[in-house]
Design a protein around this motif. Structure first.
Motif, PDB file in Angstrom:
ATOM      1  N   ASP A  44       0.827  -1.207   0.000  1.00 54.44           N
ATOM      2  CA  ASP A  44       0.000   0.000   0.000  1.00 54.44           C
ATOM      3  C   ASP A  44       0.859   1.253   0.000  1.00 54.44           C
ATOM      4  OD1 ASP A  44      -0.493   1.049   3.258  1.00 54.44           O
ATOM      5  OD2 ASP A  44       0.557  -0.818   2.798  1.00 54.44           O
ATOM      6  N   ARG A  45       0.352   2.273  -0.676  1.00 54.25           N
ATOM      7  CA  ARG A  45       0.990   3.601  -0.719  1.00 54.25           C
ATOM      8  C   ARG A  45       2.502   3.557  -0.974  1.00 54.25           C
ATOM      9  NH1 ARG A  45      -2.827   4.294   3.699  1.00 54.25           N
ATOM     10  NH2 ARG A  45      -1.185   3.512   5.035  1.00 54.25           N
ATOM     11  N   GLY A  46       2.889   2.828  -1.995  1.00 53.89           N
ATOM     12  CA  GLY A  46       4.297   2.843  -2.374  1.00 53.89           C
ATOM     13  C   GLY A  46       5.224   2.073  -1.449  1.00 53.89           C
ATOM     14  N   GLN A  47       4.625   1.372  -0.515  1.00 50.65           N
ATOM     15  CA  GLN A  47       5.444   0.555   0.394  1.00 50.65           C
ATOM     16  C   GLN A  47       4.788  -0.806   0.562  1.00 50.65           C
ATOM     17  OE1 GLN A  47       5.866   3.070   3.982  1.00 50.65           O
ATOM     18  NE2 GLN A  47       7.944   3.377   3.216  1.00 50.65           N
ATOM     19  N   CYS A  48       5.541  -1.715   1.190  1.00 50.44           N
ATOM     20  CA  CYS A  48       4.911  -2.995   1.492  1.00 50.44           C
ATOM     21  C   CYS A  48       5.376  -3.509   2.836  1.00 50.44           C
ATOM     22  CB  CYS A  48       5.184  -4.015   0.385  1.00 50.44           C
ATOM     23  SG  CYS A  48       6.897  -4.501   0.244  1.00 50.44           S
ATOM     24  N   GLU A  54      14.440 -11.360   9.882  1.00 53.54           N
ATOM     25  CA  GLU A  54      14.686 -10.408  10.972  1.00 53.54           C
ATOM     26  C   GLU A  54      13.377  -9.944  11.604  1.00 53.54           C
ATOM     27  OE1 GLU A  54      16.288  -7.274   8.690  1.00 53.54           O
ATOM     28  OE2 GLU A  54      17.958  -8.463   7.931  1.00 53.54           O
ATOM     29  N   GLY A  55      12.266 -10.486  11.147  1.00 54.77           N
ATOM     30  CA  GLY A  55      10.970 -10.024  11.633  1.00 54.77           C
ATOM     31  C   GLY A  55      10.312  -9.133  10.600  1.00 54.77           C
ATOM     32  N   PRO A  56       9.232  -8.435  11.003  1.00 52.12           N
ATOM     33  CA  PRO A  56       8.511  -7.611  10.033  1.00 52.12           C
ATOM     34  C   PRO A  56       9.344  -6.429   9.547  1.00 52.12           C
ATOM     35  CG  PRO A  56       7.475  -7.510  12.220  1.00 52.12           C
ATOM     36  CD  PRO A  56       8.638  -8.436  12.335  1.00 52.12           C
ATOM     37  N   VAL A  57       9.247  -6.136   8.267  1.00 53.30           N
ATOM     38  CA  VAL A  57       9.983  -5.010   7.671  1.00 53.30           C
ATOM     39  C   VAL A  57       9.014  -4.261   6.756  1.00 53.30           C
ATOM     40  CG1 VAL A  57      11.734  -4.429   5.925  1.00 53.30           C
ATOM     41  CG2 VAL A  57      12.289  -6.064   7.741  1.00 53.30           C
ATOM     42  N   GLU A  62       9.283   1.218  -4.871  1.00 48.20           N
ATOM     43  CA  GLU A  62       9.526   2.009  -6.090  1.00 48.20           C
ATOM     44  C   GLU A  62      10.052   1.167  -7.261  1.00 48.20           C
ATOM     45  OE1 GLU A  62      11.779   5.580  -5.371  1.00 48.20           O
ATOM     46  OE2 GLU A  62      12.406   5.676  -7.478  1.00 48.20           O
ATOM     47  N   PHE A  63      10.957   0.243  -6.985  1.00 48.70           N
ATOM     48  CA  PHE A  63      11.580  -0.539  -8.062  1.00 48.70           C
ATOM     49  C   PHE A  63      10.732  -1.709  -8.537  1.00 48.70           C
ATOM     50  CE2 PHE A  63      15.419   1.088  -5.709  1.00 48.70           C
ATOM     51  CZ  PHE A  63      15.683   2.093  -6.630  1.00 48.70           C
ATOM     52  N   VAL A  64       9.660  -1.991  -7.828  1.00 45.08           N
ATOM     53  CA  VAL A  64       8.823  -3.131  -8.215  1.00 45.08           C
ATOM     54  C   VAL A  64       7.389  -2.687  -8.467  1.00 45.08           C
ATOM     55  CG1 VAL A  64      10.133  -5.077  -7.304  1.00 45.08           C
ATOM     56  CG2 VAL A  64       8.757  -3.690  -5.748  1.00 45.08           C
ATOM     57  N   THR A  65       7.253  -1.481  -9.005  1.00 49.02           N
ATOM     58  CA  THR A  65       5.947  -0.955  -9.385  1.00 49.02           C
ATOM     59  C   THR A  65       5.998  -0.496 -10.848  1.00 49.02           C
ATOM     60  OG1 THR A  65       5.800  -0.178  -7.103  1.00 49.02           O
ATOM     61  CG2 THR A  65       4.075   0.573  -8.590  1.00 49.02           C
ATOM     62  N   PRO A  66       6.183  -1.437 -11.778  1.00 47.70           N
ATOM     63  CA  PRO A  66       6.270  -1.056 -13.193  1.00 47.70           C
ATOM     64  C   PRO A  66       4.881  -0.688 -13.743  1.00 47.70           C
ATOM     65  CG  PRO A  66       6.362  -3.430 -12.983  1.00 47.70           C
ATOM     66  CD  PRO A  66       6.309  -2.882 -11.587  1.00 47.70           C
ATOM     67  N   HIS A  67       4.856  -0.165 -14.974  1.00 51.64           N
ATOM     68  CA  HIS A  67       3.577   0.235 -15.567  1.00 51.64           C
ATOM     69  C   HIS A  67       2.669  -0.955 -15.795  1.00 51.64           C
ATOM     70  CE1 HIS A  67       4.410   4.400 -15.868  1.00 51.64           C
ATOM     71  NE2 HIS A  67       5.539   4.196 -16.542  1.00 51.64           N
ATOM     72  N   VAL A  72       3.409  -5.648 -11.055  1.00 53.68           N
ATOM     73  CA  VAL A  72       3.517  -4.933  -9.785  1.00 53.68           C
ATOM     74  C   VAL A  72       3.595  -5.959  -8.655  1.00 53.68           C
ATOM     75  CG1 VAL A  72       2.244  -3.449  -8.182  1.00 53.68           C
ATOM     76  CG2 VAL A  72       2.269  -2.922 -10.633  1.00 53.68           C
ATOM     77  N   ILE A  73       4.463  -5.693  -7.702  1.00 55.69           N
ATOM     78  CA  ILE A  73       4.623  -6.632  -6.589  1.00 55.69           C
ATOM     79  C   ILE A  73       3.300  -6.772  -5.825  1.00 55.69           C
ATOM     80  CG2 ILE A  73       5.406  -4.917  -4.876  1.00 55.69           C
ATOM     81  CD1 ILE A  73       7.546  -7.143  -4.106  1.00 55.69           C
ATOM     82  N   CYS A  74       3.014  -7.966  -5.337  1.00 58.00           N
ATOM     83  CA  CYS A  74       1.745  -8.155  -4.634  1.00 58.00           C
ATOM     84  C   CYS A  74       1.887  -9.164  -3.495  1.00 58.00           C
ATOM     85  CB  CYS A  74       0.650  -8.597  -5.602  1.00 58.00           C
ATOM     86  SG  CYS A  74       0.712 -10.320  -6.033  1.00 58.00           S
ATOM     87  N   THR A  75       0.830  -9.281  -2.714  1.00 57.61           N
ATOM     88  CA  THR A  75       0.807 -10.199  -1.592  1.00 57.61           C
ATOM     89  C   THR A  75       1.177 -11.602  -2.044  1.00 57.61           C
ATOM     90  OG1 THR A  75      -0.929  -8.888  -0.545  1.00 57.61           O
ATOM     91  CG2 THR A  75      -0.651 -11.147   0.251  1.00 57.61           C
ATOM     92  N   GLY A  76       2.110 -12.223  -1.326  1.00 55.09           N
ATOM     93  CA  GLY A  76       2.523 -13.580  -1.660  1.00 55.09           C
ATOM     94  C   GLY A  76       3.847 -13.632  -2.413  1.00 55.09           C
TER      95      GLY A  76
END
Ligand code: GDP
Ligand code: ZN
Length: 367
Positions: A44-48, A54-57, A62-67, A72-76
């Protein structure tokens, strides 16, 4: 000292989230460069949000949101993330997907939308409290097969069926609509069949099915906790209401994870022609025996499909349903093509207008 958990310690910290040897091999070149693996929980909002060793991050996408919306990167997804200390941490890329759930959007954009990646099992929940709609089950099966995941049909609320013989009949009815697919009757209410289902679901699973089919209740039963907050039935049509917590990637106590996202929940028809073929594999197999390879199974001589209808081995409902789903798919595909054409036309028009404006500006400067 020997810890009672010593066998657990050797497990990869992401094993519970679906990490396996093949992912490790795919990730190895990135590991060599110091990158960290992470499974995407939500975007969401340009982040994931990621789970990492190391736990949650939370990382920048930006680099995985192509046209291309399908890329586009997604859940899973399995992300390649900057090591600890980088600020911000970026997702650099993600590992090639094994499977993907895609929705062809019904409006505005003509492209599809990626809903979930790397799903191994698609659990199709169907309520036994209502009359069985085999056509609807076949449609969900097409979506599931199309994604690359292995479907399993779960007939929920089995406690509402008066006796075991009736349940067995219902299961075998559904089996005729689901070649190559396991069909299970369960009751989340009474805890029946949940262990069998849990044992089936290794790797990553999703729950599909109509609203009210019992997905939240099933998820709770599998998770052994009230994570989904099922609300009691209030409306007359028997549909439950639910609110899902923010976590989209839930670890099952029996191993594996469950992906539950609003997008997947509401998923309807999308282009799944290959998936349709798999749902009706017995018809496609029969068609191999037709005299003409482009046989429409209407009135052609030497039609193996019509012969199977005649001798009763192929139920007419199956053939009707097959045709209906193929038609729907083609209509959808045609609509998508038309949208694409319109979009191209708009782009060219805009470019033409831009060109004219530029020419006029030039002329103005010259004159
Ligand atoms: P969802 O919309 O698919 O997530 O469906 P829910 O899990 O919210 O369930 C819809 C309704 O069916 C709720 O009122 C549940 O209590 C009910 N329900 C779910 N599972 C069972 C079951 O195993 N037995 C019975 N009798 N009711 C169930
Ligand atoms: Zn034929």
């Amino acid at each position: 000292m020997n810890s009672p958990f010593s066998t657990e310690i050797s497990r990869h910290p992401l094993a519970d989230f679906g990490w396996d040897d093949d992912w490790a091999v795919a990730f190895a070149p990135y590991a060599a460069q110091g990158f960290v693996p992470g499974r995407v929980v939500r975007v969401d909002r340009g982040q994931c949000d990621l789970v990492t060793p190391e736990g949650p991050v939370r990382a920048d996408t930006e680099f995985v949101t192509p046209h291309d919306p399908l890329r586009v990167i997604c859940t899973g997804d399995w992300a390649v993330v900057d090591p600890d200390g980088a600020d911000p941490r970026y997702v650099r890329t993600y590992l090639p997907r094994r499977t993907s759930f895609v929705r062809s959007t019904s409006s505005k954009r003509s492209e599809g939308q990626i809903l979930a990646a790397n799903v191994d099992h698609a659990v199709i929940a169907v309520s036994l409290a209502a009359e069985l709609d085999l056509g609807r089950i076949e449609r969900f099966l097409a979506l599931a097969w199309e994604s690359g995941a292995q479907p399993v049909v779960v007939l929920t609320k089995a406690d509402l069926v008066p006796d075991a013989a009736t349940t067995a009949h219902l299961v075998s009815d559904v089996e005729t609509a689901a070649p190559g697919v396991q069909v299970l009757a369960v009751s989340a209410e009474q805890g029946h069949g949940i262990d069998v289902l849990g044992a089936l679901l290794d790797g990553t699973s999703v729950l599909l099915g109509q609203s009210g089919a019992g997905k939240s209740t099933l998820a709770n039963a599998l998770l052994g906790a009230d994570v989904m907050h099922v609300q009691a039935v209030r409306d007359v049509d028997g549909k439950g209401r639910h609110t899902t917590t923010t976590r989209n990637l839930l670890v099952l106590p029996t191993g594996g994870v469950l992906i539950d996202t609003p997008g997947l929940r509401g998923v309807g028809l999308f282009d799944a022609e290959a998936g349709v073929g798999q749902v009706f594999s017995e018809i496609e197999a029969l068609a191999e025996g037709c005299r003409f390879h482009d046989c429409a199974h209407d009135a052609e001589p030497g039609c193996a499909v019509l012969a199977a209808l005649d001798d009763g081995t192929l139920p007419p409902r199956r053939l009707d349903s097959y045709r209906k789903l193929l038609r729907e798919n083609r209509r959808l595909a045609a609509r998508t093509d038309a949208r694409l054409r319109d979009e191209m036309r708009r782009v060219w028009k805009a470019r033409g207008a831009e060109g004219r404006a530029a020419m006029e500006a030039k002329r103005g400067r010259l004159g």
